[in-house]
Design an enzyme around this catalytic site. Sequence first.
Site, PDB file in Angstrom:
ATOM      1  N   HIS A 162      88.975 -31.831 -25.253  1.00 31.25           N
ATOM      2  CA  HIS A 162      88.013 -31.242 -24.316  1.00 31.25           C
ATOM      3  C   HIS A 162      87.270 -30.101 -25.008  1.00 31.25           C
ATOM      4  O   HIS A 162      86.040 -30.025 -24.961  1.00 31.25           O
ATOM      5  CB  HIS A 162      88.738 -30.740 -23.064  1.00 31.25           C
ATOM      6  CG  HIS A 162      87.947 -29.765 -22.243  1.00 31.25           C
ATOM      7  ND1 HIS A 162      86.835 -30.148 -21.517  1.00 31.25           N
ATOM      8  CD2 HIS A 162      88.069 -28.424 -22.062  1.00 31.25           C
ATOM      9  CE1 HIS A 162      86.330 -29.071 -20.903  1.00 31.25           C
ATOM     10  NE2 HIS A 162      87.052 -28.022 -21.230  1.00 31.25           N
ATOM     11  N   ASP A 194      55.509 -29.237 -36.619  1.00 30.06           N
ATOM     12  CA  ASP A 194      56.819 -29.891 -36.579  1.00 30.06           C
ATOM     13  C   ASP A 194      57.837 -28.924 -37.172  1.00 30.06           C
ATOM     14  O   ASP A 194      57.493 -27.808 -37.551  1.00 30.06           O
ATOM     15  CB  ASP A 194      56.811 -31.203 -37.390  1.00 30.06           C
ATOM     16  CG  ASP A 194      57.892 -32.176 -36.889  1.00 30.06           C
ATOM     17  OD1 ASP A 194      59.054 -31.762 -36.775  1.00 30.06           O
ATOM     18  OD2 ASP A 194      57.557 -33.338 -36.602  1.00 30.06           O
ATOM     19  N   TRP A 227      92.274 -26.861 -30.139  1.00 30.20           N
ATOM     20  CA  TRP A 227      91.075 -26.912 -30.997  1.00 30.20           C
ATOM     21  C   TRP A 227      91.161 -25.888 -32.114  1.00 30.20           C
ATOM     22  O   TRP A 227      90.452 -25.985 -33.112  1.00 30.20           O
ATOM     23  CB  TRP A 227      89.814 -26.697 -30.160  1.00 30.20           C
ATOM     24  CG  TRP A 227      89.476 -25.265 -29.880  1.00 30.20           C
ATOM     25  CD1 TRP A 227      90.033 -24.464 -28.932  1.00 30.20           C
ATOM     26  CD2 TRP A 227      88.493 -24.458 -30.554  1.00 30.20           C
ATOM     27  NE1 TRP A 227      89.480 -23.214 -28.973  1.00 30.20           N
ATOM     28  CE2 TRP A 227      88.517 -23.177 -29.956  1.00 30.20           C
ATOM     29  CE3 TRP A 227      87.591 -24.685 -31.597  1.00 30.20           C
ATOM     30  CZ2 TRP A 227      87.692 -22.136 -30.372  1.00 30.20           C
ATOM     31  CZ3 TRP A 227      86.766 -23.636 -32.008  1.00 30.20           C
ATOM     32  CH2 TRP A 227      86.826 -22.377 -31.398  1.00 30.20           C
ATOM     33  N   SER A 236      76.246 -30.991 -40.253  1.00 28.00           N
ATOM     34  CA  SER A 236      75.110 -31.167 -39.352  1.00 28.00           C
ATOM     35  C   SER A 236      74.579 -29.816 -38.878  1.00 28.00           C
ATOM     36  O   SER A 236      73.371 -29.568 -38.892  1.00 28.00           O
ATOM     37  CB  SER A 236      75.555 -32.024 -38.163  1.00 28.00           C
ATOM     38  OG  SER A 236      74.662 -31.884 -37.104  1.00 28.00           O
ATOM     39  N   SER A 237      75.505 -28.924 -38.482  1.00 29.09           N
ATOM     40  CA  SER A 237      75.072 -27.608 -37.994  1.00 29.09           C
ATOM     41  C   SER A 237      74.370 -26.817 -39.084  1.00 29.09           C
ATOM     42  O   SER A 237      73.369 -26.144 -38.827  1.00 29.09           O
ATOM     43  CB  SER A 237      76.271 -26.788 -37.527  1.00 29.09           C
ATOM     44  OG  SER A 237      76.914 -27.422 -36.475  1.00 29.09           O
ATOM     45  N   HIS A 243      85.045 -16.152 -34.089  1.00 25.71           N
ATOM     46  CA  HIS A 243      84.339 -15.204 -33.244  1.00 25.71           C
ATOM     47  C   HIS A 243      82.826 -15.307 -33.387  1.00 25.71           C
ATOM     48  O   HIS A 243      82.135 -15.398 -32.380  1.00 25.71           O
ATOM     49  CB  HIS A 243      84.809 -13.765 -33.370  1.00 25.71           C
ATOM     50  CG  HIS A 243      84.230 -12.975 -32.237  1.00 25.71           C
ATOM     51  ND1 HIS A 243      84.826 -12.898 -31.008  1.00 25.71           N
ATOM     52  CD2 HIS A 243      83.032 -12.379 -32.096  1.00 25.71           C
ATOM     53  CE1 HIS A 243      84.023 -12.270 -30.175  1.00 25.71           C
ATOM     54  NE2 HIS A 243      82.929 -11.926 -30.809  1.00 25.71           N
ATOM     55  N   GLU A 260      81.328 -17.891 -34.016  1.00 25.52           N
ATOM     56  CA  GLU A 260      81.055 -19.131 -33.284  1.00 25.52           C
ATOM     57  C   GLU A 260      80.814 -18.868 -31.799  1.00 25.52           C
ATOM     58  O   GLU A 260      79.944 -19.476 -31.177  1.00 25.52           O
ATOM     59  CB  GLU A 260      82.226 -20.110 -33.483  1.00 25.52           C
ATOM     60  CG  GLU A 260      82.200 -21.345 -32.598  1.00 25.52           C
ATOM     61  CD  GLU A 260      81.112 -22.345 -32.959  1.00 25.52           C
ATOM     62  OE1 GLU A 260      80.576 -22.264 -34.089  1.00 25.52           O
ATOM     63  OE2 GLU A 260      80.798 -23.205 -32.117  1.00 25.52           O
ATOM     64  N   TYR A 290      79.398 -16.380 -30.573  1.00 25.54           N
ATOM     65  CA  TYR A 290      78.016 -15.912 -30.416  1.00 25.54           C
ATOM     66  C   TYR A 290      77.013 -16.998 -30.744  1.00 25.54           C
ATOM     67  O   TYR A 290      75.894 -16.991 -30.240  1.00 25.54           O
ATOM     68  CB  TYR A 290      77.792 -14.628 -31.220  1.00 25.54           C
ATOM     69  CG  TYR A 290      78.574 -13.515 -30.585  1.00 25.54           C
ATOM     70  CD1 TYR A 290      78.284 -13.137 -29.282  1.00 25.54           C
ATOM     71  CD2 TYR A 290      79.653 -12.925 -31.206  1.00 25.54           C
ATOM     72  CE1 TYR A 290      79.029 -12.185 -28.636  1.00 25.54           C
ATOM     73  CE2 TYR A 290      80.412 -11.971 -30.567  1.00 25.54           C
ATOM     74  CZ  TYR A 290      80.095 -11.606 -29.279  1.00 25.54           C
ATOM     75  OH  TYR A 290      80.852 -10.673 -28.638  1.00 25.54           O
ATOM     76  N   SER A 314      65.973 -14.707 -21.676  1.00 28.75           N
ATOM     77  CA  SER A 314      64.902 -13.752 -21.949  1.00 28.75           C
ATOM     78  C   SER A 314      63.519 -14.391 -21.855  1.00 28.75           C
ATOM     79  O   SER A 314      62.510 -13.684 -21.809  1.00 28.75           O
ATOM     80  CB  SER A 314      65.068 -13.135 -23.338  1.00 28.75           C
ATOM     81  OG  SER A 314      66.358 -12.629 -23.492  1.00 28.75           O
ATOM     82  N   HIS A 365      90.803  -9.794 -32.692  1.00 37.16           N
ATOM     83  CA  HIS A 365      91.142  -9.580 -31.278  1.00 37.16           C
ATOM     84  C   HIS A 365      91.663 -10.871 -30.640  1.00 37.16           C
ATOM     85  O   HIS A 365      92.145 -10.849 -29.516  1.00 37.16           O
ATOM     86  CB  HIS A 365      89.971  -9.001 -30.487  1.00 37.16           C
ATOM     87  CG  HIS A 365      88.761  -9.880 -30.393  1.00 37.16           C
ATOM     88  ND1 HIS A 365      87.494  -9.395 -30.222  1.00 37.16           N
ATOM     89  CD2 HIS A 365      88.619 -11.221 -30.438  1.00 37.16           C
ATOM     90  CE1 HIS A 365      86.638 -10.392 -30.166  1.00 37.16           C
ATOM     91  NE2 HIS A 365      87.290 -11.509 -30.290  1.00 37.16           N
ATOM     92  N   HIS A 366      91.551 -11.986 -31.353  1.00 32.15           N
ATOM     93  CA  HIS A 366      92.134 -13.226 -30.856  1.00 32.15           C
ATOM     94  C   HIS A 366      93.610 -13.322 -31.220  1.00 32.15           C
ATOM     95  O   HIS A 366      94.277 -14.277 -30.861  1.00 32.15           O
ATOM     96  CB  HIS A 366      91.403 -14.438 -31.445  1.00 32.15           C
ATOM     97  CG  HIS A 366      89.971 -14.510 -31.028  1.00 32.15           C
ATOM     98  ND1 HIS A 366      89.549 -15.250 -29.969  1.00 32.15           N
ATOM     99  CD2 HIS A 366      88.872 -13.901 -31.519  1.00 32.15           C
ATOM    100  CE1 HIS A 366      88.242 -15.113 -29.822  1.00 32.15           C
ATOM    101  NE2 HIS A 366      87.811 -14.295 -30.747  1.00 32.15           N
ATOM    102  N   THR A 380      75.559  -5.612 -25.716  1.00 36.76           N
ATOM    103  CA  THR A 380      75.526  -6.608 -24.646  1.00 36.76           C
ATOM    104  C   THR A 380      75.054  -5.960 -23.352  1.00 36.76           C
ATOM    105  O   THR A 380      74.257  -6.536 -22.606  1.00 36.76           O
ATOM    106  CB  THR A 380      76.919  -7.239 -24.446  1.00 36.76           C
ATOM    107  OG1 THR A 380      77.431  -7.579 -25.735  1.00 36.76           O
ATOM    108  CG2 THR A 380      76.839  -8.489 -23.614  1.00 36.76           C
ATOM    109  N   LYS A 440      71.361  -5.586 -23.260  1.00 33.27           N
ATOM    110  CA  LYS A 440      70.687  -6.819 -22.858  1.00 33.27           C
ATOM    111  C   LYS A 440      70.673  -6.977 -21.337  1.00 33.27           C
ATOM    112  O   LYS A 440      69.635  -7.236 -20.736  1.00 33.27           O
ATOM    113  CB  LYS A 440      71.377  -8.029 -23.491  1.00 33.27           C
ATOM    114  CG  LYS A 440      71.041  -8.148 -24.963  1.00 33.27           C
ATOM    115  CD  LYS A 440      71.606  -9.420 -25.528  1.00 33.27           C
ATOM    116  CE  LYS A 440      70.889  -9.787 -26.801  1.00 33.27           C
ATOM    117  NZ  LYS A 440      69.564 -10.330 -26.612  1.00 33.27           N
ATOM    118  N   ARG A 488      98.438 -20.613 -20.673  1.00 26.05           N
ATOM    119  CA  ARG A 488      97.466 -21.695 -20.813  1.00 26.05           C
ATOM    120  C   ARG A 488      98.106 -22.860 -21.567  1.00 26.05           C
ATOM    121  O   ARG A 488      99.208 -22.734 -22.105  1.00 26.05           O
ATOM    122  CB  ARG A 488      96.227 -21.208 -21.555  1.00 26.05           C
ATOM    123  CG  ARG A 488      96.486 -20.806 -22.988  1.00 26.05           C
ATOM    124  CD  ARG A 488      95.300 -20.094 -23.595  1.00 26.05           C
ATOM    125  NE  ARG A 488      94.262 -21.022 -24.018  1.00 26.05           N
ATOM    126  CZ  ARG A 488      93.407 -20.788 -25.028  1.00 26.05           C
ATOM    127  NH1 ARG A 488      93.477 -19.652 -25.698  1.00 26.05           N
ATOM    128  NH2 ARG A 488      92.485 -21.659 -25.346  1.00 26.05           N
TER     129      ARG A 488
HETATM  130 CU   LIG Z   1      86.263 -13.203 -30.338  1.00 32.12          CU
END
Ligand SMILES: [Cu+2]
Lengths: 529, 285
Positions: free
Chosen positions: A80, A109, A145, A172-173, A256, A258, A260, A271, A305-306, A331, A334, A453
């Site tokens: 998932h 293009d 994951w 690809s990315s 991390h 990722e 963002y 925006s 922090h993870h 943040t 924003k 979890r």
């Molecule tokens: Cu993080």
Amino acid sequence: MKTVSTNNVSADRHDDHKPSGIGRWLFATNHKDIGTMYLVFSCIMFFIGGAMALAIRAELFRPGMQFFDPGFYNQMVTNHALVMIFGAVMPAFVGLANWMIPLQIGAPDMALPRMNNYSFWILPFAFTLLLGSLFTPSGGPAGGWTMYPPLSLQSGNSFPMMIFAVHLMGASSIMGAINVIVTILNMRAPGMSLLKLPLFCWTWLITAYLLIAVMPVLAGAVTMLLTDHYFGTSFFNPAGGGDPVMFQHIFWFFGHPEVYILILPAFGIVSEIIPTFSRKPMFGYDAMVYATASIAFLSFIVWAHHMFTVGMPLAGQMFFMMSTMLIAVPTGVKVFNWTTTMWKGSLSFEPPMLFALAFLFLFTIGGFSGLMLAIVPADYQYQDTYFVVAHFHYVLVPGAIFAIMAAVYYWLPKWTGTMYDMTLAKWHFWVSTVSVNVLFFPQHFLGLAGMPRRIPDYNVQFTDWNMVSSVGGFVFGFSQLVFVWVIIKAVRGGPPASAKVWDADMPGLEWSVPSPAPYHSFDTPPDVH
Amino acid sequence: MFKRKFISALVALVATTPVLAYESSYNMPVGVTPISREVYALHMTMFWVCCAIAAVVFGVMIYSIIKFRKSAGAIPDKTLLHSTKMEAVWTTIPVIILIALAIPAARTLVTIEDTRNAELTVKITGYQWKWQYEYLGKDIAFYSTLSTDSNEARQLHSGIDVNTVKDYLLSVDHPLVVPVDTKVRILLTGNDVIHSWWMPDFGVKKDAIPGFINEAWFKVLKVGHYTGQCTELCGRDHGFMPIAVDVFSKEDFERWIAAQQAATKVAHAAPEPSPGEAIAMTSRP
Ligand SMILES: [Cu+2]
Ligand SMILES: [Cu+2]
């Protein structure tokens, strides 16, 4: 960004010639066709990943094991996440970038159309591999994951398939990111300086740099896993002198930023939409650009922090707590800028604006729980519970995914040339917004009350909120069929949309071309002053 | 100093409010250790600060949505482009709030990390899918696995109503036993993959990682039975390796220790003693 003199309306007759047959798609080099393919692919993946989520919510509806073996449940949890992150959200943003960046900067293009084709066509192969691994005798990847060793090294034949799939997605990315950077830096219409760039392009430009910086790190990490598994190395194997925690550091150094990568383009979309439907220019445009850049920079120094519970030196925990809290500042800037943009505006509530407003409220809730998670002593209680699940789903579903839906509702008339069914779209909005909260809000309670979890079964004390959450999940899941129906109806026909589409005074170049946007647009660059 | 007083006042307030202090199904437990209570206070402080910010920010948003509607004839003020003063304000205020939050958090963290002067040390090893507890220097060690009735009920299509099972998925055959009012240090490691030992009422969560030894500590203030779970995905039965701790009075604990040591001696005196046997004796086959 400013006013535009258009000379392309007269030219579009012969510009609308499209190649015919399957070749148009297989050998596509047109940014609009490739954008469409990305978006369709993302939509399919959204439903596959969603089906897995519903399988999870069905099993969790009540305590006791009803449907699955715990091993299969773990496969659902793992896939998932991989499908939603790499298959649904990232390709959706790349699709939007393909469609809109050339139109917003007045380019004919993308800069590298063949690489564009290649970067898209890698994806179906990557996901065939990943999803195909579910059908191997030992089942699909089931270690989460995050692929933490040593657990992930216990996988069977799905393991190399997953790793090769991740390599392909990464390639690809990276190609997509190179294309965005080259296009934005080299193909802007004359007069469009960087500080006149639409914010969607800005956020994507910064996202593209993040992608180039961190996707190779992920590729390196999974390659080390692969050699640990098959070639006798011991990067992460303590018995051979390796270090399983090092994997987590490397993974989250990718992971991390990722996060963002998944949210900065959403900031860009919001925006674009809020100023349009507030009929007022973006408040603090420069501050928005600098805030995005600061968030991107900070994203590289907060990864641990993870992993507060892995056992880090006190100084390390302090550092990562402070740097993470610091992210709240840009943040916040924003959120305040979006709010002030609405202040003294003239607001109307078409579907894109509704989704953008839901984003504003619900993403902010995800931001608050994120701030709470930064507080290390409290994080010890939150870590790996449903509180974290609630947090990142608030950021990713009513955050990133609502922004993608807002973007689709905003630009769809530009793509199809028809106005979609507003009533149906508003139904989609209200049902989604209510159900997404029913789905994810109770998960805060579950986590705080003690539910970890990634578990397939739970003590009876957690029954009530799990039932509520599952009901929300099913309503949310099925209400997305309305979204698809609105799009299909609009593609089939409907009242023609004007070039401007919306009853507002938008500065963006995309509104200077007719709707639908001709197959070849901006053959001669527009003038921006 | 003031902050500290404020937190202890908050803790006292919360602990004496019966509704909140009891097992909550929607909030973090206050817990039974000094740390868990400090953490709870931090959590609630964060929560209320977030609520206050939300009230202001969402208030302005909702006000704008109601007040500045096009349908109500609102005219946009297009001159409102930026304001250095406003931007300075909403950068500075969050920084001040964040510093104010970080200080008590850092202080609690320092206490959490101070594992010195422990009176009892237990080594905890995570296995797929059970825990092993070894009382260092006391020659006591045993495994702790999911209790049989939970294990039967949790099988696919078991036909057993899990509501009838006592402490479903949270009960074990041999709980960890520790004395009350004693600083207990735990050393954590993993045997196969990474696990994580979480006891919500103690405010303790730490990963058990192969090749590493992690440290944590707790000092429980109340005799009782407490439960928690493994919180790091560790494979198929990750959801089925609960943690249970019995907190005994100091005298009861001494009696328990003596009984365990006697049992261990009997095991050692048996015809074919092996170091692993003592462990196997007290655990389920
Ligand atoms: Cu993080
Ligand atoms: Cu586990």
